[in-house]
Design an enzyme around this catalytic site. Structure first.
Site, PDB file in Angstrom:
ATOM      1  N   CYS A   8       1.993  -1.187  16.101  1.00 49.50           N
ATOM      2  CA  CYS A   8       1.399  -0.750  14.334  1.00 49.50           C
ATOM      3  C   CYS A   8       0.772  -1.705  13.321  1.00 49.50           C
ATOM      4  O   CYS A   8       1.386  -3.091  14.122  1.00 49.50           O
ATOM      5  CB  CYS A   8       2.932  -0.553  13.814  1.00 49.50           C
ATOM      6  SG  CYS A   8       3.347   0.032  12.631  1.00 49.50           S
TER       7      CYS A   8
ATOM      8  N   CYS B 148      -1.082   7.207   9.758  1.00 49.87           N
ATOM      9  CA  CYS B 148       0.459   6.778   9.824  1.00 49.87           C
ATOM     10  C   CYS B 148       0.206   5.533  10.972  1.00 49.87           C
ATOM     11  O   CYS B 148      -1.053   5.660  11.656  1.00 49.87           O
ATOM     12  CB  CYS B 148       0.749   7.931  10.723  1.00 49.87           C
ATOM     13  SG  CYS B 148       2.183   7.233  11.399  1.00 49.87           S
TER      14      CYS B 148
ATOM     15  N   GLU C 194       0.533  -1.161  -0.572  1.00 47.85           N
ATOM     16  CA  GLU C 194      -0.303  -0.152   0.142  1.00 47.85           C
ATOM     17  C   GLU C 194       0.833   1.140   0.004  1.00 47.85           C
ATOM     18  O   GLU C 194       1.944   0.871   0.633  1.00 47.85           O
ATOM     19  CB  GLU C 194      -0.945  -0.004   1.641  1.00 47.85           C
ATOM     20  CG  GLU C 194      -1.583  -0.895   0.787  1.00 47.85           C
ATOM     21  CD  GLU C 194      -2.918  -1.190   2.921  1.00 47.85           C
ATOM     22  OE1 GLU C 194      -3.913  -1.592   2.778  1.00 47.85           O
ATOM     23  OE2 GLU C 194      -2.413  -0.050   3.316  1.00 47.85           O
TER      24      GLU C 194
ATOM     25  N   CYS D 137       6.596  -4.017  16.377  1.00 48.25           N
ATOM     26  CA  CYS D 137       6.359  -2.592  17.097  1.00 48.25           C
ATOM     27  C   CYS D 137       4.347  -2.318  17.517  1.00 48.25           C
ATOM     28  O   CYS D 137       3.798  -2.658  16.878  1.00 48.25           O
ATOM     29  CB  CYS D 137       5.832  -1.374  16.263  1.00 48.25           C
ATOM     30  SG  CYS D 137       7.620  -0.825  16.142  1.00 48.25           S
TER      31      CYS D 137
ATOM     32  N   CYS E 133       6.337  -6.272   7.956  1.00 51.58           N
ATOM     33  CA  CYS E 133       7.435  -6.041   8.889  1.00 51.58           C
ATOM     34  C   CYS E 133       7.857  -7.130   9.424  1.00 51.58           C
ATOM     35  O   CYS E 133       7.089  -7.605  10.707  1.00 51.58           O
ATOM     36  CB  CYS E 133       7.078  -4.829   8.801  1.00 51.58           C
ATOM     37  SG  CYS E 133       8.369  -3.442  10.960  1.00 51.58           S
TER      38      CYS E 133
ATOM     39  N   CYS F 166       3.826   8.606   0.576  1.00 58.56           N
ATOM     40  CA  CYS F 166       4.499   7.882   1.370  1.00 58.56           C
ATOM     41  C   CYS F 166       4.951   6.445   0.697  1.00 58.56           C
ATOM     42  O   CYS F 166       3.590   5.430   0.216  1.00 58.56           O
ATOM     43  CB  CYS F 166       3.524   7.352   2.638  1.00 58.56           C
ATOM     44  SG  CYS F 166       3.552   6.733   4.008  1.00 58.56           S
TER      45      CYS F 166
END
Length: 466
Positions: free
Chosen positions: A227, A444, A199, A224, A220, A213
């Site tokens: 996230c 975000c 994305e 975190c 990932c 972005c």
């Protein structure tokens, strides 16, 4: 060969806005927007025919803003107006990718995976003059062309176009969907060759700045806790071409509607410095003076704090660095950002102090996601001031964007203002990042799909906050 500067043209911003898309897991059943029409017609044109032997013609070239009136404040502005150890596999040694593109005789290459010297060498290896490489480079990145198939390589001689159609690919990504948020933010879903999906977010601004972005990985490894992407686990690194093409698509699809795409942030899916080879190479292509021509000061690479890769990035790249800090004690950061168990605050901040002395004109952007009852206390504000007081930096406060994969809650607006003002009074430069695209999971920390990695144990004193 000498490379001459080429002036950029600005496209008219006259195309009407796209209709809102469906939710993130739905695909529209009809083409209803200028951007969707553009990429659909482009794909049809590219598949329609191979280059002919005819001579080519001449080249044709979510915080209420009433509460936060300013995004950037300085001290003078205010006066004028307040666990268990992580799995070692998460942080195993990074597999080094080759720094330069390689190709086998007779094999197909992806052109956007090459920097200019590599492209020039490849063109020469096929029996063409070096000057043809510069013309090809400008067709890929400059002159408002952003070519995606040989038919769009106007100005190149027919033999070179024929060779490219037989031995090279101009596209590394395929647009799967474009989703429009209520505030005009666009989220592009791209399919990769192996059917993975990434994305990319395009964020227009009334101030004339439009930011893309970009993602650097599928998923990932950092886990975190706040996230959505971090909960996916790492599935693969993106290639240089797959990273660069996100910026190319942003300009190709939205330059007419939004005007120039001016900024790039590596803050999409993935930890950019976990894919450091391809990220450094992709960012260098983006800032090339004959190509996409982004200013190095307007290309920002974000990291959760991989110290060896931070050193390498600061030595090899002239782009800006952002560090996702998000806590003022190792206890909290060990919990919400497990990478801190390998590179703790003292090591991370000490490295930045040392390295930034060698780049006297550079600053680091510290990103700080505000989590209610976790990292937003008066004590946190005081500790943050002490931690960064001798590092050239700006602070970017980010309101947490809720999602189904997290237990956290956003800090109330009034408390963000209080926290910001305390930092300003200490002499820091502070910005507050607005939530954009959050109603379509484009803000975000919201990119990706439901994750597989487990939630970590919550320290007892924070249980009540969750």
């Amino acid at each position: 060969m000498a490379r001459t500067l080429v002036s950029r043209r600005r496209c008219p911003a006259s195309v009407p806005r796209m209709a809102d898309g469906a939710n993130k897991f739905q695909r529209p059943r009809e083409i209803s927007s200028p951007a969707q029409i553009l990429f659909t017609l482009s794909n049809l044109a590219c598949e329609k025919k191979k280059p002919t032997a005819e001579a080519a013609g001449p080249y044709q070239p979510a915080i209420p803003m009433a509460a936060l009136p300013l995004l950037r404040w300085g001290a003078s502005s205010l006066l004028a107006h307040s666990s268990p150890p992580a799995s070692r596999r998460l942080f195993s040694a990074i597999r080094r990718l080759p720094a330069a593109a390689h190709w086998e005789p007779g094999s197909r290459v992806i052109l956007k995976g090459m920097d200019y010297p590599e492209l020039e060498k490849w063109v020469q290896s096929q029996g063409f003059r070096p000057g043809q490489a510069m013309m090809l480079w400008k067709c890929l990145y400059g002159n408002n062309v952003w070519a995606h198939c040989p038919d769009e390589l106007a100005g190149l001689n027919k033999d070179l176009r024929k060779m490219i159609s037989e031995h090279a690919d101009l596209k590394a990504l395929t647009v799967k969907d474009i989703i429009t948020a209520s505030d005009g933010t666009r989220k592009i879903l791209f399919s990769l060759e192996d059917a993975s999906v990434i994305e990319t977010v395009v964020i227009p601004s009334a101030r004339g700045r439009t930011t893309v972005c970009v993602s650097s990985q599928v998923g990932c490894a950092m886990n975190c806790q706040f996230c959505f992407t971090g909960r996916m686990g790492l599935r693969k690194h993106l290639s240089t071409a797959e990273i660069v093409e996100q910026a190319v698509f942003a300009r190709r699809l939205f330059s007419d509607e939004f005007g120039s795409i001016t900024n790039v942030v590596f803050m999409g899916m993935g930890e950019p410095l976990h894919n450091v080879d391809n990220v450094i190479k992709a960012s260098s292509i983006m800032v090339d003076e004959q190509g996409l021509q982004f200013s190095p000061r307007k290309v920002t690479v974000s990291t959760s704090g991989l110290v060896p890769q931070i050193k390498r990035f600061l030595h090899e790249s002239n782009c800006d660095l952002a560090v996702s800090l998000n806590a003022t004690t190792d206890e909290v950061r060990n919990w919400i950002m497990p990478i801190n168990r390998k590179y703790n605050l003292n090591l991370l901040l000490g490295t930045l102090r040392e390295e930034l002395r060698l780049r006297p004109k550079s600053i680091v952007l510290f990103e700080y996601v505000m989590l209610a009852g976790v990292n937003d206390s008066v004590g946190d504000a005081k500790r943050l001031t002490e931690l960064v007081h001798d590092i050239p930096c700006k602070i970017n406060l980010i309101s947490f964007n809720p999602h189904s994969g997290s237990q956290f809650k956003p800090t109330p607006d009034e408390k963000i203002i209080e926290f910001r003002n305390m930092l300003i009074q200490s002499g820091l430069t502070v910005m507050v990042r607005l939530s954009r695209g959050d109603d379509q999971m484009a803000a975000c920390g919201q990119l990706g799909e439901p994750g597989q990695l487990p939630l970590l144990r919550v320290p007892e004193k924070f249980l009540a906050a969750l």
